[in-house]
Design a protein around this motif. Structure first.
Motif, PDB file in Angstrom:
ATOM      1  N   ILE A   2       1.715   1.771  -1.866  1.00  0.00           N
ATOM      2  CA  ILE A   2       1.086   1.880  -0.557  1.00  0.00           C
ATOM      3  C   ILE A   2       0.194   3.114  -0.488  1.00  0.00           C
ATOM      4  CG2 ILE A   2       2.972   0.617   0.582  1.00  0.00           C
ATOM      5  CD1 ILE A   2       3.797   3.339   1.856  1.00  0.00           C
ATOM      6  N   TYR A   3      -0.891   2.975   0.241  1.00  0.00           N
ATOM      7  CA  TYR A   3      -1.849   4.054   0.486  1.00  0.00           C
ATOM      8  C   TYR A   3      -2.473   4.629  -0.782  1.00  0.00           C
ATOM      9  CZ  TYR A   3      -0.109   3.931   5.287  1.00  0.00           C
ATOM     10  OH  TYR A   3       0.241   3.540   6.550  1.00  0.00           O
ATOM     11  N   GLU A   4      -2.347   3.934  -1.891  1.00  0.00           N
ATOM     12  CA  GLU A   4      -2.919   4.433  -3.138  1.00  0.00           C
ATOM     13  C   GLU A   4      -4.430   4.637  -3.014  1.00  0.00           C
ATOM     14  OE1 GLU A   4      -2.882   3.478  -7.918  1.00  0.00           O
ATOM     15  OE2 GLU A   4      -1.670   2.264  -6.569  1.00  0.00           O
ATOM     16  N   ASN A   5      -5.058   3.822  -2.192  1.00  0.00           N
ATOM     17  CA  ASN A   5      -6.511   3.945  -2.005  1.00  0.00           C
ATOM     18  C   ASN A   5      -6.899   5.175  -1.186  1.00  0.00           C
ATOM     19  OD1 ASN A   5      -5.440   2.924   0.378  1.00  0.00           O
ATOM     20  ND2 ASN A   5      -7.230   1.656   0.826  1.00  0.00           N
ATOM     21  N   ARG A   6      -5.924   5.919  -0.688  1.00  0.00           N
ATOM     22  CA  ARG A   6      -6.207   7.111   0.122  1.00  0.00           C
ATOM     23  C   ARG A   6      -5.999   8.414  -0.656  1.00  0.00           C
ATOM     24  NH1 ARG A   6      -4.053   5.619   6.173  1.00  0.00           N
ATOM     25  NH2 ARG A   6      -4.887   3.517   6.171  1.00  0.00           N
ATOM     26  N   ASN A  27       6.710   3.922  -3.360  1.00  0.00           N
ATOM     27  CA  ASN A  27       6.255   3.552  -2.017  1.00  0.00           C
ATOM     28  C   ASN A  27       6.952   4.412  -0.961  1.00  0.00           C
ATOM     29  OD1 ASN A  27       4.446   1.272  -2.552  1.00  0.00           O
ATOM     30  ND2 ASN A  27       6.296   0.297  -3.336  1.00  0.00           N
ATOM     31  N   TRP A  34       2.728  10.418   3.707  1.00  0.00           N
ATOM     32  CA  TRP A  34       1.714   9.969   4.659  1.00  0.00           C
ATOM     33  C   TRP A  34       2.109  10.362   6.082  1.00  0.00           C
ATOM     34  CZ3 TRP A  34       1.678   6.588   8.801  1.00  0.00           C
ATOM     35  CH2 TRP A  34       0.409   6.315   9.328  1.00  0.00           C
ATOM     36  N   ARG A  38      -0.342  13.146   6.002  1.00  0.00           N
ATOM     37  CA  ARG A  38      -1.499  12.307   5.665  1.00  0.00           C
ATOM     38  C   ARG A  38      -2.070  12.725   4.306  1.00  0.00           C
ATOM     39  NH1 ARG A  38       0.702  10.211   9.627  1.00  0.00           N
ATOM     40  NH2 ARG A  38      -0.417   9.111  11.259  1.00  0.00           N
TER      41      ARG A  38
END
Length: 165
Positions: A2-6, A27, A34, A38
Motif C-alpha cells: 500500500i502507498y508504494e506509489n507515494r 502493508n 502513513w 504521511r
C-alpha cells in the motif's frame, strides 16, 4: 504494498527488508507510517514534540540512542533504521495491523482484549482520551482497544481494508 506509489523505490525496498527482518507485514508498517507522518521523516507534532515517520517521542528517541532533532534531519530511508529498532521488541506480538499500530501508539495495549482501557499508573485514561479524541469514539473519557481498532478502519479507504484488517 500500500502507498508504494507515494514513496521512493529505495524507501519501499527498505520497508520490505525491515518488515522481513521483523516478521511483520510491510502493508502494516506502511499504514502506521502513513497515518503518523504521511511518510515525512521531518513531521513534527507541536504537542509533545513527537517527530518522524512514526512520531518518536523525545524519550523514545533518547532510548534509541538519538534525539528528535537528529531524526528530523535524516532522510526517510535512514530513519527506517530507527523505526526497525523501535518495533523490534514488539514485533513478535504484532499479529495484526492494530497490534503494530498499538506498539507505536500505546505499547502496553499490544495483544490486549477489546475492552482493555489505555492507561498506566502515571497516565490516566482521561488524559490519553483528551489528547487523542479521535480514538475516544463514544466520548466517555477513555479509549479501549476496541475503539482504537474500530477507529483505525475509518482512517483508511475501503479498498485498503483487505491489506490491513
Amino acid at each position: 504494498m500500500i502507498y508504494e506509489n507515494r514513496v521512493s523505490p529505495a524507501f519501499a525496498e527498505k520497508v520490505r527488508t525491515v518488515s522481513t527482518r521483523l516478521g511483520i507485514d510491510p502493508n502494516h508498517l506502511m499504514g502506521v507510517m502513513w497515518c503518523e507522518s504521511r511518510f515525512d521523516p521531518a513531521a513534527r507534532n507541536p504537542v509533545g514534540g513527537a517527530t518522524g515517520l512514526i512520531q518518536f517521542m523525545p524519550s523514545t528517541a533518547a532510548g534509541l540512542g538519538t534525539d528528535c532533532e537528529t531524526l528530523r534531519g535524516m532522510d526517510a530511508v535512514r530513519q527506517l533504521d530507527y523505526v526497525e529498532r523501535f518495533f523490534r521488541p514488539y514485533a513478535s506480538r504484532c499479529r495484526t495491523f492494530a497490534d503494530l499500530y498499538l506498539a507505536c501508539f500505546f505499547p502496553v495495549a499490544v495483544g490486549k482484549e477489546d475492552g482493555f482501557v489505555l492507561r498506566t499508573r502515571r497516565l490516566p485514561a482521561e488524559v490519553i482520551a483528551r489528547q487523542n479524541p479521535v480514538f475516544d469514539t463514544d466520548r466517555d473519557g477513555k479509549i479501549t482497544v476496541g475503539e482504537f481498532k474500530a477507529c483505525l478502519k475509518t482512517l483508511f479507504p475501503d479498498e485498503l481494508h483487505p491489506y490491513l484488517f
